[in-house]
Write a protein that holds these residues in place. Structure first.
Motif, mmCIF file in Angstrom:
data_model
loop_
_atom_site.group_PDB
_atom_site.id
_atom_site.type_symbol
_atom_site.label_atom_id
_atom_site.label_comp_id
_atom_site.label_asym_id
_atom_site.label_seq_id
_atom_site.Cartn_x
_atom_site.Cartn_y
_atom_site.Cartn_z
ATOM 1 N N ARG A 1 -7.068 -64.669 -71.746
ATOM 2 C CA ARG A 1 -8.155 -64.616 -70.783
ATOM 3 C C ARG A 1 -8.277 -63.324 -69.985
ATOM 4 N NH1 ARG A 1 -6.848 -70.208 -67.865
ATOM 5 N NH2 ARG A 1 -4.750 -69.463 -68.335
ATOM 6 N N TYR A 2 -7.240 -62.506 -69.936
ATOM 7 C CA TYR A 2 -7.377 -61.246 -69.187
ATOM 8 C C TYR A 2 -8.178 -60.208 -69.981
ATOM 9 C CZ TYR A 2 -4.034 -58.928 -72.202
ATOM 10 O OH TYR A 2 -3.431 -58.367 -73.295
ATOM 11 N N MET A 3 -8.366 -60.448 -71.302
ATOM 12 C CA MET A 3 -9.077 -59.476 -72.147
ATOM 13 C C MET A 3 -10.560 -59.828 -72.264
ATOM 14 S SD MET A 3 -6.548 -58.573 -75.358
ATOM 15 C CE MET A 3 -7.355 -57.004 -75.730
ATOM 16 N N GLN A 4 -11.392 -58.842 -72.062
ATOM 17 C CA GLN A 4 -12.837 -59.070 -72.144
ATOM 18 C C GLN A 4 -13.256 -59.529 -73.541
ATOM 19 O OE1 GLN A 4 -15.112 -58.942 -69.500
ATOM 20 N NE2 GLN A 4 -16.400 -59.932 -71.029
ATOM 21 N N VAL A 5 -12.637 -58.952 -74.583
ATOM 22 C CA VAL A 5 -13.026 -59.346 -75.952
ATOM 23 C C VAL A 5 -12.734 -60.827 -76.195
ATOM 24 C CG1 VAL A 5 -12.976 -57.145 -77.190
ATOM 25 C CG2 VAL A 5 -10.847 -58.393 -76.862
ATOM 26 N N TYR A 6 -11.660 -61.313 -75.579
ATOM 27 C CA TYR A 6 -11.336 -62.733 -75.724
ATOM 28 C C TYR A 6 -12.357 -63.590 -74.970
ATOM 29 C CZ TYR A 6 -9.068 -67.265 -75.289
ATOM 30 O OH TYR A 6 -8.814 -68.616 -75.330
ATOM 31 N N ARG A 7 -12.704 -63.191 -73.765
ATOM 32 C CA ARG A 7 -13.659 -63.985 -72.976
ATOM 33 C C ARG A 7 -15.010 -64.040 -73.672
ATOM 34 N NH1 ARG A 7 -11.192 -61.126 -68.740
ATOM 35 N NH2 ARG A 7 -13.048 -59.892 -68.300
ATOM 36 N N ASP A 8 -15.409 -62.937 -74.307
ATOM 37 C CA ASP A 8 -16.672 -62.929 -75.053
ATOM 38 C C ASP A 8 -16.612 -63.934 -76.207
ATOM 39 O OD1 ASP A 8 -17.527 -60.959 -73.368
ATOM 40 O OD2 ASP A 8 -17.206 -59.305 -74.782
ATOM 41 N N LEU A 9 -15.473 -63.963 -76.903
ATOM 42 C CA LEU A 9 -15.321 -64.884 -78.025
ATOM 43 C C LEU A 9 -15.258 -66.339 -77.532
ATOM 44 C CD1 LEU A 9 -13.245 -64.167 -81.148
ATOM 45 C CD2 LEU A 9 -13.001 -66.388 -80.088
ATOM 46 N N ARG A 10 -14.594 -66.544 -76.393
ATOM 47 C CA ARG A 10 -14.494 -67.893 -75.826
ATOM 48 C C ARG A 10 -15.872 -68.427 -75.443
ATOM 49 N NH1 ARG A 10 -11.636 -68.177 -70.174
ATOM 50 N NH2 ARG A 10 -13.646 -67.231 -69.676
ATOM 51 N N ASP A 11 -16.738 -67.543 -74.934
ATOM 52 C CA ASP A 11 -18.096 -67.979 -74.573
ATOM 53 C C ASP A 11 -18.845 -68.477 -75.800
ATOM 54 O OD1 ASP A 11 -17.546 -67.311 -71.992
ATOM 55 O OD2 ASP A 11 -18.595 -65.381 -72.038
ATOM 56 N N LYS A 12 -18.580 -67.845 -76.925
ATOM 57 C CA LYS A 12 -19.251 -68.208 -78.168
ATOM 58 C C LYS A 12 -18.655 -69.475 -78.784
ATOM 59 C CE LYS A 12 -20.851 -65.747 -82.296
ATOM 60 N NZ LYS A 12 -20.640 -64.558 -83.127
ATOM 61 N N TYR A 13 -17.335 -69.640 -78.617
ATOM 62 C CA TYR A 13 -16.630 -70.811 -79.171
ATOM 63 C C TYR A 13 -15.858 -71.496 -78.036
ATOM 64 C CZ TYR A 13 -17.539 -68.246 -83.501
ATOM 65 O OH TYR A 13 -18.134 -67.562 -84.526
ATOM 66 N N PRO A 14 -16.520 -72.364 -77.269
ATOM 67 C CA PRO A 14 -15.892 -72.892 -76.052
ATOM 68 C C PRO A 14 -14.725 -73.852 -76.275
ATOM 69 C CG PRO A 14 -18.145 -73.737 -76.311
ATOM 70 C CD PRO A 14 -17.927 -72.747 -77.406
#
Length: 351
Positions: A32-45
Motif C-alpha cells: 500500500r505504500y507504493m502508488q503503482v500498487y494502489r492504482d492496481l488495487r483500485d482496478k482490482y478491489p
C-alpha cells in the motif's frame, strides 16, 4: 558446484557466508505504500483476487523488484491462503481485515477438516513462484511464506483480527485438548504447503507467527513452539537445505524459544538491540532485521545512520538487513529507495 558468486546474496547470507554487505529486503515491500500498487488495487478491489490471480500476484510481487532491486523478492500472498484447502473459508474485507465465518470453535468442526492438497487447492502458487524465479534469475532470492500454527489457529478461532485473543486463550486454558488437535492438523497442513512452495521455486521460506508474541513464555512453550517444531521438522526431513526464517512481532521475551524452533534464521523486531539478539540466540542462528519501520519517516541522514548502526551491530555474516516489521502505509517511496540504495552501498560507505 555452483560458484558462490552465482548464488544470490540472500541465499549466501542464509547459509552463513562472510559477506562485504548484508542482503536487504523488506517485509510488506509490495503493497500500500507504493502508488503503482494502489492504482492496481483500485482496478482490482478484491484482495483475494489480487493474491490468487497469478498475473496480478506476479505483477505486485515484482513492483518493488523493478523499483528498488531488493535482494529478496517475496511472493505476494496471505498467510490465510491455504485455509480454504483445509475446509476453512475466509474473506478479506478492505480496512477490516480477514473474516472467518463460521469461526472454528467445536470438536466437530476440527474433525471435519481435510488434509491440504496444494496441487488441487493452490495451483496458482506454482505459477507465481515459477514465474518469479524466471523473472529475477540469480539477481535476487525468491521467498515464499506461510503462517505458523498458533497464528492461523488464532485467526480461525477468533474469526477475525483480535486485540485480546480471548476466544483462543479461553480454549487454550479450558479445552486444551481440542486446541492441540487443531494445532496438530494446521502444523501438518502447513508443512505440506511449505514443501510445495519450495518445490515450486521458493528458495527461502519465512514463517510468520505474528500473534505468538501475545503468549506468555510458558504458554508459548505449550501452544506455539511444539507446533513450529512439528512443521519445521517435517520440512527439514525432505528439504534440509532450504533456509527457513521465523518472524514474531513483540518477541523479545521469547527470543531463545524462537531459536529452538529449528529455523535457520530468526527475524528480530525493533524492540530488541540486534547485537543482544545475536548474543542471546548463539552462533548457529542467523538473524534478520531489525530497523523500526518508523525510521523510514525520518531524514535521509537519520535513515543512513540507523542502517549503518544495525549492520555494524549484526556483524558481517549471517545477517539479512530488513525492517523489524512490515513497511508502514504512507511511508515515502523515496525513503524506501534511499534505504535500499544505502544498504547496497554499505560495503563502500562503511569501509
Amino acid at each position: 558446484m555452483t560458484h558462490s558468486l552465482e548464488v544470490p546474496l540472500l541465499l549466501r547470507a542464509a547459509h552463513g557466508e562472510v559477506l562485504a554487505r548484508p542482503p536487504v529486503w523488506m517485509m510488506r515491500q509490495a503493497g500500500r505504500y507504493m502508488q503503482v500498487y494502489r492504482d492496481l488495487r483500485d482496478k482490482y478491489p478484491s484482495f483475494r483476487e489480487r493474491s490468487e490471480n497469478p498475473d496480478l500476484a506476479i505483477e505486485i510481487s515484482l513492483q518493488p523488484w523493478r523499483a528498488f532491486q531488493p535482494d529478496g523478492v517475496i511472493m505476494f500472498s496471505d498467510i490465510l491462503t491455504p485455509l480454504p484447502g483445509m475446509g476453512i473459508p475466509f474473506e478479506i474485507i478492505e480496512s477490516k481485515g480477514p473474516i472467518i465465518d463460521p469461526a472454528i470453535r467445536t470438536q466437530a468442526q476440527i474433525d471435519a477438516l481435510r488434509p491440504l492438497e496444494p496441487e488441487e487447492s493452490l495451483p496458482f502458487i506454482k505459477t507465481i513462484l515459477q514465474s518469479l524465479r524466471q523473472e529475477v534469475g540469480n539477481k535476487s532470492t525468491v521467498l515464499g511464506f506461510v503462517g505458523a500454527p498458533w497464528t492461523l489457529a488464532a485467526y480461525a478461532i477468533e474469526g477475525k483480527s483480535s486485540k485480546t485473543y480471548s476466544v483462543i486463550k479461553s480454549m487454550a486454558f479450558s479445552e486444551p485438548k481440542i486446541l492441540h488437535q487443531f494445532l496438530t492438523k494446521i502444523a501438518d497442513a502447513i508443512a505440506i504447503y511449505v514443501r510445495y512452495q519450495i518445490d515450486c521455486g521458493a528458495q527461502v521460506v519465512q514463517i510468520f507467527d505474528s500473534w505468538a508474541g501475545e503468549l506468555s513464555p510458558q504458554d508459548y512453550e505449550v501452544f506455539a513452539l511444539p507446533y513450529q517444531q512439528r512443521l519445521i521438522q517435517q520440512v527439514k526431513a525432505t528439504h534440509p537445505h532450504t533456509p527457513l526464517i521465523l518472524y514474531i512481532s513483540g518477541s523479545a521475551g521469547i527470543l531463545e524459544y524462537m531459536g529452538q524452533s529449528g529455523v535457520d534464521i530468526v527475524s528480530v523486531d525493533w524492540t530488541l538491540d540486534i547485537a543482544q539478539a545475536r548474543q542471546r540466540l548463539g552462533k548457529e542462528i542467523k538473524v534478520q532485521g531489525n530497523i523500526d519501520p518508523g525510521v523510514l519517516f525520518g531524514s535521509q541522514s537519520f535513515i543512513r545512520d540507523r542502517i549503518f548502526d544495525t549492520i555494524k551491530k549484526a556483524g558481517n555474516h549471517g545477517h539479512i538487513l530488513n525492517l523489524g516489521h512490515g513497511v508502514l502505509v504512507g511511508t515515502p517511496e523515496d525513503n524506501v529507495r534511499f534505504f535500499f540504495e544505502t544498504a547496497k552501498q554499505a560495503d563502500q560507505l562503511l569501509a
